[in-house]
Design a protein around this motif. Structure first.
Motif, mmCIF file in Angstrom:
data_model
loop_
_atom_site.group_PDB
_atom_site.id
_atom_site.type_symbol
_atom_site.label_atom_id
_atom_site.label_comp_id
_atom_site.label_asym_id
_atom_site.label_seq_id
_atom_site.Cartn_x
_atom_site.Cartn_y
_atom_site.Cartn_z
ATOM 1 N N LYS A 70 0.647 -1.008 0.019
ATOM 2 C CA LYS A 70 -0.009 -0.020 0.138
ATOM 3 C C LYS A 70 0.960 1.258 -0.157
ATOM 4 N N ALA A 71 0.253 2.385 -0.302
ATOM 5 C CA ALA A 71 0.896 3.590 -0.601
ATOM 6 C C ALA A 71 1.712 3.878 0.852
ATOM 7 N N GLY A 72 2.907 4.469 0.538
ATOM 8 C CA GLY A 72 3.616 4.911 1.847
ATOM 9 C C GLY A 72 4.362 3.866 2.412
ATOM 10 N N ASN A 73 4.390 2.728 1.705
ATOM 11 C CA ASN A 73 5.269 1.707 2.329
ATOM 12 C C ASN A 73 6.132 0.854 1.472
ATOM 13 N N THR A 74 7.321 0.294 1.939
ATOM 14 C CA THR A 74 8.122 -0.378 1.097
ATOM 15 C C THR A 74 8.120 -1.926 1.580
ATOM 16 N N LEU A 75 8.171 -2.926 0.544
ATOM 17 C CA LEU A 75 8.418 -4.298 0.485
ATOM 18 C C LEU A 75 9.966 -4.578 0.494
ATOM 19 N N THR A 76 10.568 -4.844 1.262
ATOM 20 C CA THR A 76 12.267 -4.937 1.022
ATOM 21 C C THR A 76 12.324 -6.551 0.949
ATOM 22 N N ILE A 77 13.185 -7.075 -0.081
ATOM 23 C CA ILE A 77 13.289 -8.316 -0.182
ATOM 24 C C ILE A 77 14.844 -8.552 -0.208
ATOM 25 N N GLU A 78 15.320 -9.272 0.721
ATOM 26 C CA GLU A 78 16.704 -9.408 0.803
ATOM 27 C C GLU A 78 17.548 -10.455 -0.163
ATOM 28 N N PRO A 79 18.658 -10.339 -0.380
ATOM 29 C CA PRO A 79 19.517 -11.397 -1.383
ATOM 30 C C PRO A 79 19.048 -12.665 -0.871
ATOM 31 N N GLY A 80 18.978 -13.736 -1.816
ATOM 32 C CA GLY A 80 18.721 -15.237 -1.495
ATOM 33 C C GLY A 80 17.311 -15.279 -1.204
ATOM 34 N N ILE A 94 2.098 -10.065 -7.029
ATOM 35 C CA ILE A 94 2.639 -9.155 -6.162
ATOM 36 C C ILE A 94 2.664 -7.818 -6.751
ATOM 37 N N LEU A 95 1.640 -6.879 -5.819
ATOM 38 C CA LEU A 95 1.555 -5.538 -6.642
ATOM 39 C C LEU A 95 1.948 -4.579 -5.593
ATOM 40 N N ILE A 96 2.726 -3.687 -6.367
ATOM 41 C CA ILE A 96 3.170 -2.299 -5.792
ATOM 42 C C ILE A 96 2.209 -1.212 -6.234
ATOM 43 N N GLU A 97 1.350 -0.709 -5.349
ATOM 44 C CA GLU A 97 0.615 0.251 -5.734
ATOM 45 C C GLU A 97 1.288 1.761 -5.665
ATOM 46 N N GLN A 98 0.373 2.655 -6.200
ATOM 47 C CA GLN A 98 1.078 4.043 -6.504
ATOM 48 C C GLN A 98 1.606 4.468 -5.106
ATOM 49 N N GLY A 99 2.593 5.288 -5.026
ATOM 50 C CA GLY A 99 3.071 5.603 -3.794
ATOM 51 C C GLY A 99 3.623 4.753 -2.799
ATOM 52 N N SER A 153 1.512 12.599 -13.776
ATOM 53 C CA SER A 153 2.576 13.387 -14.832
ATOM 54 C C SER A 153 3.665 13.524 -14.153
ATOM 55 N N ASP A 154 4.149 12.561 -13.138
ATOM 56 C CA ASP A 154 5.325 12.576 -12.441
ATOM 57 C C ASP A 154 6.535 11.507 -13.194
ATOM 58 N N ASP A 155 6.876 11.745 -14.251
ATOM 59 C CA ASP A 155 7.791 10.898 -15.055
ATOM 60 C C ASP A 155 8.962 10.526 -14.256
ATOM 61 N N ALA A 156 9.493 11.293 -13.136
ATOM 62 C CA ALA A 156 10.440 10.914 -12.360
ATOM 63 C C ALA A 156 10.196 10.103 -10.973
ATOM 64 N N ASP A 157 9.034 9.732 -10.985
ATOM 65 C CA ASP A 157 8.347 9.028 -10.060
ATOM 66 C C ASP A 157 9.289 7.523 -9.617
ATOM 67 N N ASN A 158 9.508 7.472 -8.344
ATOM 68 C CA ASN A 158 10.379 6.192 -8.013
ATOM 69 C C ASN A 158 9.552 5.345 -7.237
ATOM 70 N N SER A 159 9.458 4.153 -7.852
ATOM 71 C CA SER A 159 8.554 3.019 -7.223
ATOM 72 C C SER A 159 9.596 2.071 -6.715
ATOM 73 N N GLY A 160 10.965 2.325 -6.560
ATOM 74 C CA GLY A 160 12.033 1.468 -5.825
ATOM 75 C C GLY A 160 12.947 0.841 -6.733
ATOM 76 N N THR A 161 13.454 -0.542 -6.567
ATOM 77 C CA THR A 161 14.714 -1.104 -7.178
ATOM 78 C C THR A 161 14.414 -2.509 -7.187
ATOM 79 N N LEU A 162 14.730 -2.957 -8.371
ATOM 80 C CA LEU A 162 14.906 -4.268 -8.795
ATOM 81 C C LEU A 162 15.915 -4.723 -9.462
ATOM 82 N N ARG A 163 16.731 -5.692 -8.837
ATOM 83 C CA ARG A 163 17.916 -6.077 -9.216
ATOM 84 C C ARG A 163 18.106 -7.315 -8.847
ATOM 85 N N TYR A 164 18.799 -8.260 -9.793
ATOM 86 C CA TYR A 164 19.168 -9.582 -9.838
ATOM 87 C C TYR A 164 18.048 -10.455 -9.141
#
Length: 331
Positions: A70-80, A94-99, A153-164
């Motif tokens: 939900k908006a205002g919260n972060t789901l952190t998934i650690e390595p492995g 898994i759904l990451i909502e706006q915000g 209208s916020d093209d610089a919006d940040n929904s987080g990081t996906l890596r590996y």
């Protein structure tokens, strides 16, 4: 077309057991579990992330139904971390909502793996990210799974990081018209980081972009049976080092299927990604012969790329696309 999954998600969540976490909150809907804090390995994920939540390094988790951040919260998934969608004929996703944000950062030697109990394409619904960047689909648009709003209208919006991250056996189909992808990017902004991700043996697209400006690097799609990469609704991000491989074990469609807007070829902002260093290898199918399919008014810049294994490496299907390429050539 959009499908209302809200009722289905609520029914699935109602039957799920409330999870015990180190820091959980009560939900406004008593039938929907609320998740937060450090979640111990072995737990089943379902419901709403209503405070920052953490899946712990090298842990294994089950996914049953929809997990909404939900908006205002972060789901952190650690390595492995390994997330396994249960074999229950349900749209596990898994759904990451706006915000909201996802911070899923594996490493080259210890990636994050999202898979399923059923080792078969279409077993689960993948990741869906809804941002506040542009779309040319109009107002009030909702994600195909989870029924969540996206765009803005916020093209610089940040929904987080996906890596590996490796996503296996995605593409759950509600019906013939509605299938999930490995990752669906809905109006995702270029403040989001996406690199070193793989979609493996999905039954729909590997990665699909619905508008937005997100930039991506080092993406691999292996044997996804529809299109490896797909964009629509005005995506204009950049992509570099993108790989698609179709082994021929299963019939696959395009290496890239590329639209501006299927309902209005002239819709703005016009899809215009800039892509370089592509390696796209088709399955030599006699039925699905198109490599990169440019249609529905899309524009594109493609540099330093290899396309093979398809009889028609590049096809152009609309006047707007042809004129855009001709204009670029004249310059």
């Amino acid at each position: 077309m959009k499908t209302n999954w809200k009722m289905m998600s609520a029914v699935l969540a109602a039957g799920a057991m409330l999870l015990a976490t180190s820091c959980s909150e009560s939900s406004s809907d008593d039938a929907t579990p609320a998740l937060g804090g450090e979640i111990a390995s072995g737990q089943t994920l379902v419901g709403n992330v209503t405070s920052d939540a953490y899946l712990l390094k090298d842990g294994t988790y089950k996914l049953s139904g929809g997990l909404h951040v939900k908006a205002g919260n972060t789901l952190t998934i650690e390595p492995g971390v390994t997330i396994v969608a249960v074999d229950d004929d349900a749209p596990d996703y898994i759904l990451i909502e706006q915000g909201a944000k996802i911070d899923a950062q594996g490493t080259a030697s210890n990636p994050i793996v999202m898979t399923s109990e059923l080792k078969k394409s279409g077993a689960w619904g993948g990741i869906h990210i809804c941002g506040r960047a542009h779309t040319n689909a109009g107002e009030g648009v909702l994600s195909e799974i989870g029924n969540a709003p996206y765009g803005g209208s916020d093209d610089a919006d940040n929904s987080g990081t996906l890596r590996y991250i490796r996503l296996e056996y995605t593409g759950f189909a509600l019906d013939e018209e509605h299938e999930a992808n490995g990752i669906s990017f809905y109006g995702v902004g270029n403040g989001t980081t996406v690199e070193y991700v793989q979609a493996y043996k999905g039954s729909d697209d590997g990665f699909e972009f619905f508008g937005g400006s997100v930039n991506v690097k080092h993406m691999v799609v292996t044997d996804c049976t529809d299109d490896s990469f797909d964009w629509t609704e005005g995506w204009n991000g950049r992509g570099q080092f993108l790989v698609a491989y179709q082994s021929g074990e299963e019939e696959c469609d395009c290496l890239m299927e590329c639209d501006n807007n299927g309902n209005n070829f002239d819709a703005t902002p016009v899809a215009h990604p800039i892509l370089s260093n592509l390696t796209l290898v088709g399955d030599n199918s006699a039925n699905n012969t198109r490599g990169i399919r440019l249609r529905a008014g899309t524009q594109a810049e493609i540099y330093n790329s290899i396309i093979t294994g398809k009889a028609k490496c590049i096809t152009l299907e609309t006047e707007q696309t042809e004129q855009a390429l001709l204009s670029a050539k004249k310059q």
